[in-house]
Scaffold this motif. Structure first.
Motif, PDB file in Angstrom:
ATOM      1  N   VAL A  99       0.837  -1.205   0.000  1.00 13.34           N
ATOM      2  CA  VAL A  99       0.000   0.000   0.000  1.00 13.34           C
ATOM      3  C   VAL A  99       0.874   1.258   0.000  1.00 13.34           C
ATOM      4  O   VAL A  99       1.848   1.347   0.763  1.00 13.34           O
ATOM      5  CB  VAL A  99      -0.874   0.042   1.287  1.00 13.34           C
ATOM      6  CG1 VAL A  99      -1.873   1.199   1.217  1.00 13.34           C
ATOM      7  CG2 VAL A  99      -1.591  -1.281   1.520  1.00 13.34           C
ATOM      8  N   ASP A 100       0.499   2.209  -0.839  1.00  6.15           N
ATOM      9  CA  ASP A 100       1.139   3.531  -0.800  1.00  6.15           C
ATOM     10  C   ASP A 100       0.130   4.545  -1.325  1.00  6.15           C
ATOM     11  O   ASP A 100      -0.631   4.242  -2.242  1.00  6.15           O
ATOM     12  CB  ASP A 100       2.406   3.549  -1.663  1.00  6.15           C
ATOM     13  CG  ASP A 100       3.380   4.625  -1.199  1.00  6.15           C
ATOM     14  OD1 ASP A 100       4.442   4.277  -0.640  1.00  6.15           O
ATOM     15  OD2 ASP A 100       3.077   5.821  -1.377  1.00  6.15           O
ATOM     16  N   ASN A 101       0.113   5.733  -0.753  1.00  3.11           N
ATOM     17  CA  ASN A 101      -0.856   6.727  -1.236  1.00  3.11           C
ATOM     18  C   ASN A 101      -0.266   7.650  -2.301  1.00  3.11           C
ATOM     19  O   ASN A 101      -0.918   8.619  -2.701  1.00  3.11           O
ATOM     20  CB  ASN A 101      -1.463   7.542  -0.079  1.00  3.11           C
ATOM     21  CG  ASN A 101      -0.442   8.398   0.645  1.00  3.11           C
ATOM     22  OD1 ASN A 101       0.740   8.304   0.364  1.00  3.11           O
ATOM     23  ND2 ASN A 101      -0.905   9.214   1.583  1.00  3.11           N
ATOM     24  N   CYS A 110      -3.325   1.852  -4.037  1.00  4.74           N
ATOM     25  CA  CYS A 110      -3.022   3.275  -3.889  1.00  4.74           C
ATOM     26  C   CYS A 110      -3.997   3.839  -2.862  1.00  4.74           C
ATOM     27  O   CYS A 110      -5.064   4.343  -3.216  1.00  4.74           O
ATOM     28  CB  CYS A 110      -3.136   3.995  -5.234  1.00  4.74           C
ATOM     29  SG  CYS A 110      -2.455   5.662  -5.122  1.00  4.74           S
ATOM     30  N   ARG A 111      -3.648   3.678  -1.598  1.00  2.00           N
ATOM     31  CA  ARG A 111      -4.554   4.046  -0.503  1.00  2.00           C
ATOM     32  C   ARG A 111      -3.753   4.632   0.653  1.00  2.00           C
ATOM     33  O   ARG A 111      -2.557   4.425   0.758  1.00  2.00           O
ATOM     34  CB  ARG A 111      -5.262   2.782   0.030  1.00  2.00           C
ATOM     35  CG  ARG A 111      -6.169   2.056  -0.933  1.00  2.00           C
ATOM     36  CD  ARG A 111      -7.619   2.469  -0.767  1.00  2.00           C
ATOM     37  NE  ARG A 111      -8.153   2.182   0.555  1.00  2.00           N
ATOM     38  CZ  ARG A 111      -8.796   1.081   0.900  1.00  2.00           C
ATOM     39  NH1 ARG A 111      -8.971   0.105   0.019  1.00  2.00           N
ATOM     40  NH2 ARG A 111      -9.306   0.932   2.113  1.00  2.00           N
ATOM     41  N   ASP A 112      -4.465   5.286   1.532  1.00  2.00           N
ATOM     42  CA  ASP A 112      -3.859   5.759   2.778  1.00  2.00           C
ATOM     43  C   ASP A 112      -3.782   4.558   3.734  1.00  2.00           C
ATOM     44  O   ASP A 112      -4.801   3.879   3.945  1.00  2.00           O
ATOM     45  CB  ASP A 112      -4.729   6.877   3.372  1.00  2.00           C
ATOM     46  CG  ASP A 112      -4.023   7.602   4.501  1.00  2.00           C
ATOM     47  OD1 ASP A 112      -3.491   6.929   5.413  1.00  2.00           O
ATOM     48  OD2 ASP A 112      -3.991   8.842   4.476  1.00  2.00           O
ATOM     49  N   ILE A 113      -2.610   4.316   4.298  1.00  2.00           N
ATOM     50  CA  ILE A 113      -2.466   3.133   5.165  1.00  2.00           C
ATOM     51  C   ILE A 113      -3.333   3.232   6.421  1.00  2.00           C
ATOM     52  O   ILE A 113      -3.594   2.235   7.080  1.00  2.00           O
ATOM     53  CB  ILE A 113      -0.992   2.851   5.561  1.00  2.00           C
ATOM     54  CG1 ILE A 113      -0.366   4.047   6.290  1.00  2.00           C
ATOM     55  CG2 ILE A 113      -0.175   2.478   4.341  1.00  2.00           C
ATOM     56  CD1 ILE A 113       1.001   3.735   6.890  1.00  2.00           C
ATOM     57  N   ARG A 114      -3.795   4.443   6.729  1.00  2.00           N
ATOM     58  CA  ARG A 114      -4.650   4.600   7.912  1.00  2.00           C
ATOM     59  C   ARG A 114      -6.045   4.036   7.687  1.00  2.00           C
ATOM     60  O   ARG A 114      -6.801   3.849   8.636  1.00  2.00           O
ATOM     61  CB  ARG A 114      -4.736   6.081   8.315  1.00  2.00           C
ATOM     62  CG  ARG A 114      -3.442   6.569   8.941  1.00  2.00           C
ATOM     63  CD  ARG A 114      -3.407   8.057   9.087  1.00  2.00           C
ATOM     64  NE  ARG A 114      -3.371   8.715   7.785  1.00  2.00           N
ATOM     65  CZ  ARG A 114      -3.119  10.015   7.618  1.00  2.00           C
ATOM     66  NH1 ARG A 114      -2.897  10.786   8.655  1.00  2.00           N
ATOM     67  NH2 ARG A 114      -3.078  10.522   6.408  1.00  2.00           N
ATOM     68  N   ASP A 115      -6.398   3.758   6.400  1.00  2.00           N
ATOM     69  CA  ASP A 115      -7.751   3.268   6.085  1.00  2.00           C
ATOM     70  C   ASP A 115      -7.770   1.842   5.570  1.00  2.00           C
ATOM     71  O   ASP A 115      -8.828   1.340   5.181  1.00  2.00           O
ATOM     72  CB  ASP A 115      -8.389   4.128   4.972  1.00  2.00           C
ATOM     73  CG  ASP A 115      -8.409   5.587   5.333  1.00  2.00           C
ATOM     74  OD1 ASP A 115      -8.512   5.879   6.532  1.00  2.00           O
ATOM     75  OD2 ASP A 115      -8.294   6.425   4.414  1.00  2.00           O
ATOM     76  N   LEU A 127       6.145   5.036   9.116  1.00  2.00           N
ATOM     77  CA  LEU A 127       5.392   5.624  10.240  1.00  2.00           C
ATOM     78  C   LEU A 127       5.834   7.069  10.498  1.00  2.00           C
ATOM     79  O   LEU A 127       5.030   7.910  10.909  1.00  2.00           O
ATOM     80  CB  LEU A 127       5.582   4.770  11.504  1.00  2.00           C
ATOM     81  CG  LEU A 127       4.603   5.073  12.647  1.00  2.00           C
ATOM     82  CD1 LEU A 127       3.179   4.662  12.285  1.00  2.00           C
ATOM     83  CD2 LEU A 127       5.034   4.395  13.951  1.00  2.00           C
ATOM     84  N   GLN A 128       7.099   7.342  10.215  1.00  2.67           N
ATOM     85  CA  GLN A 128       7.648   8.684  10.431  1.00  2.67           C
ATOM     86  C   GLN A 128       6.938   9.764   9.611  1.00  2.67           C
ATOM     87  O   GLN A 128       7.026  10.944   9.934  1.00  2.67           O
ATOM     88  CB  GLN A 128       9.149   8.680  10.105  1.00  2.67           C
ATOM     89  CG  GLN A 128       9.454   8.251   8.678  1.00  2.67           C
ATOM     90  CD  GLN A 128      10.899   7.826   8.451  1.00  2.67           C
ATOM     91  OE1 GLN A 128      11.655   7.591   9.378  1.00  2.67           O
ATOM     92  NE2 GLN A 128      11.302   7.757   7.188  1.00  2.67           N
ATOM     93  N   PHE A 129       6.223   9.359   8.570  1.00  2.54           N
ATOM     94  CA  PHE A 129       5.482  10.324   7.743  1.00  2.54           C
ATOM     95  C   PHE A 129       4.017  10.450   8.151  1.00  2.54           C
ATOM     96  O   PHE A 129       3.268  11.230   7.554  1.00  2.54           O
ATOM     97  CB  PHE A 129       5.564   9.934   6.255  1.00  2.54           C
ATOM     98  CG  PHE A 129       6.951  10.085   5.687  1.00  2.54           C
ATOM     99  CD1 PHE A 129       7.472  11.340   5.404  1.00  2.54           C
ATOM    100  CD2 PHE A 129       7.751   8.978   5.465  1.00  2.54           C
ATOM    101  CE1 PHE A 129       8.754  11.489   4.899  1.00  2.54           C
ATOM    102  CE2 PHE A 129       9.048   9.106   4.967  1.00  2.54           C
ATOM    103  CZ  PHE A 129       9.544  10.371   4.681  1.00  2.54           C
ATOM    104  N   ILE A 130       3.594   9.655   9.119  1.00  2.00           N
ATOM    105  CA  ILE A 130       2.201   9.708   9.587  1.00  2.00           C
ATOM    106  C   ILE A 130       2.110  10.699  10.743  1.00  2.00           C
ATOM    107  O   ILE A 130       2.986  10.723  11.612  1.00  2.00           O
ATOM    108  CB  ILE A 130       1.747   8.297  10.069  1.00  2.00           C
ATOM    109  CG1 ILE A 130       1.882   7.262   8.939  1.00  2.00           C
ATOM    110  CG2 ILE A 130       0.333   8.327  10.638  1.00  2.00           C
ATOM    111  CD1 ILE A 130       0.970   7.474   7.760  1.00  2.00           C
TER     112      ILE A 130
END
Ligand code: GEK
Length: 246
Positions: free
Chosen positions: A89-91, A113-118, A133-136
């Motif tokens: 997964v990558d947005n 192609c998604r937000d890993i939070r969803d 995680l450093q980019f969240i």
């Protein structure tokens, strides 16, 4: 994977323009990450080794923030069973478009192609957050780790690699100095190093190892251990359950 040379920060640029994972970055990403993250090749190699050790037929491996798919490829190559799927997964559309062209044979690999939070996590044997995680947003990190924990099989592991900071200011400055020496040795000029650092401010938000361990424990993980460190970069293995080694 073909990659151009990373010279994106070589010319003077507007300090207010923040770093994003756009087309330009995707085009040079492999070169950028290899020259910017000490131990990157080691983390990839061990992600493959650990995937082979922990993934069982019928389970799923997740590569969250997969960029060009390097960790997915490492897992695919090490996994013995064909009956293990991978969700990557990558947005960033520019990243996923390139990653989806990788040859992963007959294996069921889903490029999202998604937000890993969803993204739903289920039947997970190995979850990889290799410098993602450093980019969240820090406020969202705990909830993401909890969802990962809940979606993991009892014997599952999370591999969490991060750029870190140190609570002690002097120690922090020393490690960053060594890190910049590494970047200079890899051909980055002082201007490139300084401009990239400015562009990443408030985009890449590092935390201390203590914060990571505490958050993993709060999410439910039974253990978390640093298995790799080079300057201000670490990788942690967190186990869902404290399994006996035998
Ligand atoms: C590797 N793991 O080569 N949802 C999905 N993707 C995201 C999000 C988000 N919310 N935020 C950032 N990303 C890779 C390297 S790079 C690390 C990971 C780095 C993605 C972003 O688009 C980028 O591709 C990746 O996380 C971080 O093993 O550049 O230092």
């Amino acid at each position: 994977m073909a990659s151009g040379e990373d010279r994106l920060f070589a010319a003077p640029r507007d300090p207010l323009v923040k770093f994003t994972f756009d087309e330009q970055v995707a085009g040079v990403f492999q070169d950028m990450i290899e020259r910017s993250v000490p131990g990157y090749a080691t983390t990839l190699g061990m992600i493959g080794v650990l995937a082979a050790r922990y993934a069982r037929p019928g389970s799923i491996c997740y590569d969250l923030g997969c960029s060009l798919g390097a960790a997915t490829l490492a897992m695919h190559r090490h996994l013995k069973s064909g009956d293990i799927s991978i969700v990557a997964v990558d947005n960033s559309p520019a990243m996923i478009e390139r990653a989806a062209k990788l040859d992963t044979g007959e294996r069921d690999v889903r490029w999202l192609c998604r937000d890993i939070r969803d993204v739903p996590i289920e039947r997970a044997a190995v979850v990889v957050l290799n410098f993602t995680l450093q980019f969240i947003n820090p406020a969202d990190r705990g909830a993401l780790l909890k969802r990962i924990y809940q979606g993991m099989n009892p014997a599952g592991i999370l591999i969490l690699s991060e750029k870190i900071m140190f609570g002690d200011a002097e120690e922090n400055a020393r490690q960053i100095d060594w890190y910049h020496a590494f970047k200079a040795a890899n051909g980055y000029s002082e201007m490139e190093i300084a401009q990239k650092r400015t562009a990443l401010e408030n985009v890449l938000i590092p935390e201390t190892p203590e914060t990571h361990h505490r958050r993993l424990a709060e999410a439910g993980f039974a253990t978390s251990r640093v298995w790799f460190q080079c300057f201000n970069f670490i990788s942690i293995i967190a186990e869902k359950a404290d399994a006996e080694v035998g």
